[in-house]
Design an enzyme around this catalytic site. Sequence first.
Site, PDB file in Angstrom:
ATOM      1  N   ASN A 144     -73.165  66.904  -9.825  1.00 23.88           N
ATOM      2  CA  ASN A 144     -74.211  65.899 -10.037  1.00 23.88           C
ATOM      3  C   ASN A 144     -74.169  65.429 -11.485  1.00 23.88           C
ATOM      4  O   ASN A 144     -74.903  65.923 -12.349  1.00 23.88           O
ATOM      5  CB  ASN A 144     -75.579  66.475  -9.682  1.00 23.88           C
ATOM      6  CG  ASN A 144     -75.708  66.747  -8.204  1.00 23.88           C
ATOM      7  OD1 ASN A 144     -75.086  66.077  -7.381  1.00 23.88           O
ATOM      8  ND2 ASN A 144     -76.500  67.741  -7.845  1.00 23.88           N
TER       9      ASN A 144
ATOM     10  N   PRO B 117     -75.277  62.876 -13.272  1.00 27.71           N
ATOM     11  CA  PRO B 117     -76.488  62.538 -14.040  1.00 27.71           C
ATOM     12  C   PRO B 117     -77.250  63.763 -14.529  1.00 27.71           C
ATOM     13  O   PRO B 117     -77.782  63.765 -15.638  1.00 27.71           O
ATOM     14  CB  PRO B 117     -77.322  61.727 -13.031  1.00 27.71           C
ATOM     15  CG  PRO B 117     -76.307  61.134 -12.104  1.00 27.71           C
ATOM     16  CD  PRO B 117     -75.259  62.211 -11.945  1.00 27.71           C
ATOM     17  N   ASP B 118     -77.304  64.807 -13.700  1.00 27.00           N
ATOM     18  CA  ASP B 118     -78.004  66.038 -14.098  1.00 27.00           C
ATOM     19  C   ASP B 118     -77.346  66.718 -15.282  1.00 27.00           C
ATOM     20  O   ASP B 118     -78.020  67.358 -16.098  1.00 27.00           O
ATOM     21  CB  ASP B 118     -78.007  67.037 -12.934  1.00 27.00           C
ATOM     22  CG  ASP B 118     -79.160  66.813 -11.973  1.00 27.00           C
ATOM     23  OD1 ASP B 118     -79.976  65.906 -12.229  1.00 27.00           O
ATOM     24  OD2 ASP B 118     -79.229  67.520 -10.962  1.00 27.00           O
ATOM     25  N   HIS B 119     -76.040  66.625 -15.359  1.00 24.10           N
ATOM     26  CA  HIS B 119     -75.296  67.463 -16.290  1.00 24.10           C
ATOM     27  C   HIS B 119     -74.948  66.787 -17.603  1.00 24.10           C
ATOM     28  O   HIS B 119     -74.627  67.466 -18.574  1.00 24.10           O
ATOM     29  CB  HIS B 119     -74.003  67.952 -15.620  1.00 24.10           C
ATOM     30  CG  HIS B 119     -74.263  68.772 -14.401  1.00 24.10           C
ATOM     31  ND1 HIS B 119     -73.386  68.858 -13.342  1.00 24.10           N
ATOM     32  CD2 HIS B 119     -75.321  69.539 -14.054  1.00 24.10           C
ATOM     33  CE1 HIS B 119     -73.880  69.643 -12.413  1.00 24.10           C
ATOM     34  NE2 HIS B 119     -75.060  70.067 -12.823  1.00 24.10           N
TER      35      HIS B 119
ATOM     36  N   PRO C  87     -79.838  65.122 -19.557  1.00 26.72           N
ATOM     37  CA  PRO C  87     -80.217  66.096 -20.590  1.00 26.72           C
ATOM     38  C   PRO C  87     -79.854  65.660 -21.996  1.00 26.72           C
ATOM     39  O   PRO C  87     -80.602  65.925 -22.942  1.00 26.72           O
ATOM     40  CB  PRO C  87     -79.453  67.363 -20.176  1.00 26.72           C
ATOM     41  CG  PRO C  87     -78.373  66.903 -19.274  1.00 26.72           C
ATOM     42  CD  PRO C  87     -78.891  65.689 -18.575  1.00 26.72           C
TER      43      PRO C  87
END
Length: 406
Positions: free
Chosen positions: A172, A174-176, A180
């Site tokens: 994922n 966007p999450d990584h 952030p």
Amino acid sequence: MSHKLPLNGIRVLDFTWVGAGPLTTQVLAEYGAEVIKIESGTRLDYLRLLPPFKDGKAGVERSGYFSNRNPNKKGISLNLKHPRSMEIIKELIKKSDIICENFTAHTMEKWGLGYDEVRKIKPDIIFAGMPLMGADGPHANYRGFGVQVSALIGILHLTGFPEREPFGMGTNYPDHVPNPVHTAFAILAALRHRKKTGEGQYIELSQIEAPLCVLPTPIMDYMMNGRVQNRQGNQHFDFVPHGIYPLQGKNRWIVLSVQSEDEWQALKAAMGRPEWAEQDAFTANAGRIANQAELNELIGRWTVNYDGDELLRRLAKAKVRAGLVKDARDVLNDPQLNYRKHFVYLDHSEMGYHVYNYAPVHMSKTPAVVDQAAPLLGEHTKQIMKDLLNLDEATFEELKKEGVFD
């Protein structure tokens, strides 16, 4: 720790869970912030339930996924439905600098912990919220994880082969990365603003907007040319050869990318200038684009005769852009990453020695520190209640008996 870190003395109340939020606070923890991760035994962080598990045995303390996202943090466990838990959280807020959360929009407000309420408790608090769709708008209450973000902003539309359905990135993104990183940067900017003015502020990071900032090409192409870019597989719009080619052995591959005529000549030299490479069809980049299927097949017939490391050295010497396609075992044993001490092994209370990523930024004066394994559920509850809130043993045991700590 042999040096003072830039965020020493900064305390973060970490309400985040799953991916983007914990990675944000992980960055802060690596540079010295005291991050207190607030969890609930009745509403576990989803990552605690996801593999890979140590020795394949599931358990809330055995997820490598959770562990890798939460080093350097302290963990407390509270029953957020208990009214006295909110009293404790408000006392913690008084002693904190930053709150970070990545729930669905307005979840914190429902708990009485929205920014307007929190700044009455601590006027200079920095409050970072990371709602999936942003805090307002027609879809503000939609829920999802990184894979939904990837779909909504067009990443999935661009990943895969032209004739196949979208099949994602295997992680994922966007999450990584963008979510952030953008949030951590905003928090640091807010800390600088507070140092100069004494003012806290609210930070809102929309998880569908941040990754769009690193996807400009498809948007600009449509705006300027009316063209909707489609999946390209391993191909490039403008350069050929550009793809993945087989090596000796099962499921071993190498990536090649040629982006100029000089690089094409360098690749031909590395291949020993085979007769087929001198065909008129491959002389110019336009011809190579038009005939790339044939060219890729011919290059693959050459690469498949080589061991990966041998071919990589050969291409690097010829100054051809190349990289081996590595699996997790290859990455952990990568000589470059290990030379740079990227992997850190910490002793986890239940899983034993476990691998963590070191910060990718190397700073000469204040390098990051990764020296504590991820916390067990509620591991530091008693310590923080006593040391930070000055609860005596009797009061702590009373609250525990009442079910405040779960």
